[in-house]
Design an enzyme around this catalytic site. Structure first.
Site, short mmCIF file in Angstrom:
data_model
loop_
_atom_site.label_atom_id
_atom_site.label_comp_id
_atom_site.label_asym_id
_atom_site.label_seq_id
_atom_site.Cartn_x
_atom_site.Cartn_y
_atom_site.Cartn_z
N THR A 120 -5.36 23.65 23.85
CA THR A 120 -6.76 23.56 23.45
C THR A 120 -7.67 24.35 24.38
O THR A 120 -7.51 24.33 25.60
CB THR A 120 -7.20 22.09 23.44
OG1 THR A 120 -6.35 21.35 22.56
CG2 THR A 120 -8.64 21.95 22.99
N GLU A 137 -4.03 14.84 19.91
CA GLU A 137 -2.98 15.58 19.21
C GLU A 137 -3.27 15.71 17.72
O GLU A 137 -2.40 15.54 16.86
CB GLU A 137 -1.62 14.92 19.46
CG GLU A 137 -1.25 14.94 20.93
CD GLU A 137 0.19 14.59 21.19
OE1 GLU A 137 1.03 14.82 20.31
OE2 GLU A 137 0.48 14.08 22.28
N GLY A 190 -4.69 17.39 29.73
CA GLY A 190 -4.21 16.22 30.46
C GLY A 190 -3.33 16.61 31.63
O GLY A 190 -2.45 17.46 31.51
#
Length: 565
Positions: free
Chosen positions: A189, A467, A228
């Site tokens: 992303t 996700e 993350g």
């Protein structure tokens, strides 16, 4: 106000002033019913609880209990003793973001020491994958930060290496990932692009002189954003990037970049920033990454099953990687895990709210009668029990989805991809609706952090966009549905009619509601089928009955797995 009551009140006030004992009164201030143990604890429930747990959990009960036991043994998990000598663990929410990140990593290293992650990437049997799902679910029930960190490490980073890489990549990184010598993140992303992977702006060029790839962030919107584990812990990153060879764009490719050394120092030509505090899952460090002519070895291209020379096979490589990205196997496995963890979160919320409703009384049917339990009110039943029934149904669907995933074949890949998108969306939406209803059903107690419901809302809210945004997933599911169904036919006819009226560019937009109904109907059909299959496999017995009993003046519906939801 009656004359007797007024006189009694006057005596009370006078006695307060005179500090003398009040006169006897025929007005009782004692409770007719005292609150002690919740009724569902001390009363028989009419069915075998162990069998019901076996049915709902579906598989690997011993491994679940093993991990529960490991957690209870260590004070890292905030072990507490309550009444009856029972032991509980729960996160300490009175911590700073930095403390939550630190304790989450310490918990992971403790579980690593106990052998919890052994085989998570190097073993490939259905049994090993089911065990892994189980441990994610248990960790998620304890603290979603823990489960989410493991998801980044194994489902995103680890599975990307596994699915996109070749034998040399597996030998180099998989075992070290299991042992946490390598801590990975998944840098797909960007600030400007998320679901539209083909629009990614990060650019990687190939230097034929040094046989290296050079990764660059050409503009601010190309920064890898909301990654993350990137802010603090990750040593390596999967980098999704455009590839340019001699000035020609070759499309999306997948690379491995080491972004920190083993001491945690950020590598040269990389800049990393923290995304900051979040509404939940603050044990996960979320970061942003920029690359400035960052060089990686040629071998760090994850080139799937191709074993011949890179420069001679670029077109074939492109086709394979685009195919794999569209099937999104690292994301598919993540979606399966997210959906199953969401159901366990809903179970925690319902357990708290229903137990509370069997303990708390309010108002009475008659002036001198006992107060009524919350769950005896039809309005309270209607707000919680349908959600309980749906959670039962979705448990079966989640278990079926896990079985479908671990037994996958090339022929079933598309079906798994479609089902996981739909169920991930419906189950996470259901979880958030359930937690909100449970919070309200507990009144003020629902906002107390120790009761967990409110904090679960904050932690699990991210699942609706994690996700894959749920609304986008439902649209993608609609696009690949090929089954002959009434809604699909209606959708096709409506789009065709709009196109005939010269509204081709708006046809899909204008029929959005019908397409959304199509996607939801497909997922709900899968859930219903899972319920029917679960009931069909059950032998006659205590958990396959359909009757209503009365206990202490309250109605209890015995389990009926085919209840309409």
């Amino acid at each position: 106000m009656s004359e007797n009551h007024a006189l009694w009140r006057a005596h009370v006030l006078a006695n307060h002033i005179l500090r003398s004992a009040p006169p006897p009164s025929n007005i009782s201030l004692t409770r007719d019913v005292c609150l002690h143990t919740p009724p569902e604890v001390k009363e028989s429930c009419g069915f075998d609880v162990k069998e019901m747990r076996k049915l709902l959990d579906g598989h690997n009960l011993e491994e679940r209990d093993w991990l529960y036991g490991i957690m209870i043994q260590n004070n890292l998990f905030n072990r507490k003793e309550r009444g009856g000598g029972k032991e509980f663990v729960s996160p300490d929410y009175n911590e700073t973001m930095e403390q939550q990140r630190e304790i989450s990593m310490k918990r992971i290293l403790y579980l690593l020491e106990k052998g919890v992650f052994q085989g998570w990437l190097t073993e490939t049997s259905p049994e090993a994958e089911l065990k892994k799902f189980v441990l994610y679910e248990v960790c998620g029930m304890y603290d979603y930060s823990l489960s989410a960190k493991l998801g980044v490490q194994f489902l995103l980073w680890g599975n990307a290496v596994k699915f996109f890489g070749t034998k040399r990549h597996h030998e180099k990184w998989l075992k070290d990932t299991e042992n946490y010598l390598v801590k990975g993140c998944f840098a797909m992303t960007e600030l400007g692009h998320g679901s539209n992977v083909r629009g990614i702006e990060t650019v990687t060029t190939y230097d034929t002189r040094t046989e290296e790839f050079v990764i660059n962030t050409p503009c601010e919107s190309a920064q890898k954003y909301w990654i993350g584990e990137a802010a603090t812990h990750a040593t390596h990153a999967i980098v999704i990037s455009q590839l340019e060879i001699n000035g020609t764009n070759q499309g999306i490719h997948v690379f491995v970049a080491q972004i920190r050394d083993q001491d945690g120092n950020i590598c040269p030509n990389i800049r990393i920033a923290d995304c900051g505090h979040k509404i939940g899952v603050n044990g996960v460090d979320i970061g942003r990454i920029w690359f400035d002519n960052f060089r990686i070895p040629r071998e760090n291209l994850l080139n799937s099953s191709l074993m011949f020379h890179l420069m001679e096979s670029m077109l074939a490589l492109l086709k394979i990687l685009i195919r794999d990205l569209e099937h999104s196997w690292p994301l598919t496995s993540g979606r399966v895990t997210i959906a199953s963890c969401a159901i366990y979160s809903a179970k925690v919320g319902l357990a708290v709210a229903i137990r509370y409703s069997l303990s708390r009384r309010t108002f009475s049917a008659v002036a001198t009668g006992p107060e009524v339990l919350l769950l005896d009110y039809p309005s309270h039943q209607r707000r919680l029990l349908p959600l309980l029934a749906k959670t039962y149904a979705m448990s079966f669907a989640a278990n079926d989805m896990k079985m479908m995933y671990v037994k996958r074949t090339p022929e079933t890949n598309k079906e798994i991809h479609v089902v996981s998108m739909g169920l991930k969306a419906l189950l996470t939406w259901h979880n958030m609706r359930t937690l909100q209803e449970c919070r309200e059903a507990c009144g003020g107690q629902g906002v107390k952090t120790e009761n967990r419901v409110g904090h679960l809302k904050g932690d699990y809210d991210v699942q609706t966009t994690f996700e894959g945004d749920n609304n986008v997933l439902m649209q993608q599911q609609k696009n690949v549905l090929l089954k002959e169904r009434d809604l699909l036919e209606r959708y096709t006819c409506e789009v065709a009619e709009l196109q005939e009226r010269e509204k081709a560019e708006l046809s899909f937009l204008l029929s959005h509601q019908l397409s959304e109904d199509l996607s939801k109907a497909f997922a709900e059909k899968a859930i219903l089928q899972a319920v029917l299959d679960a009931e069909a496999k059950l032998p006659a017995g205590s958990i396959k009955v359909n009757k209503v009993t009365v206990s202490h003046g309250r109605f209890f519906a015995q389990p009926c797995l085919t209840s309409k939801f």
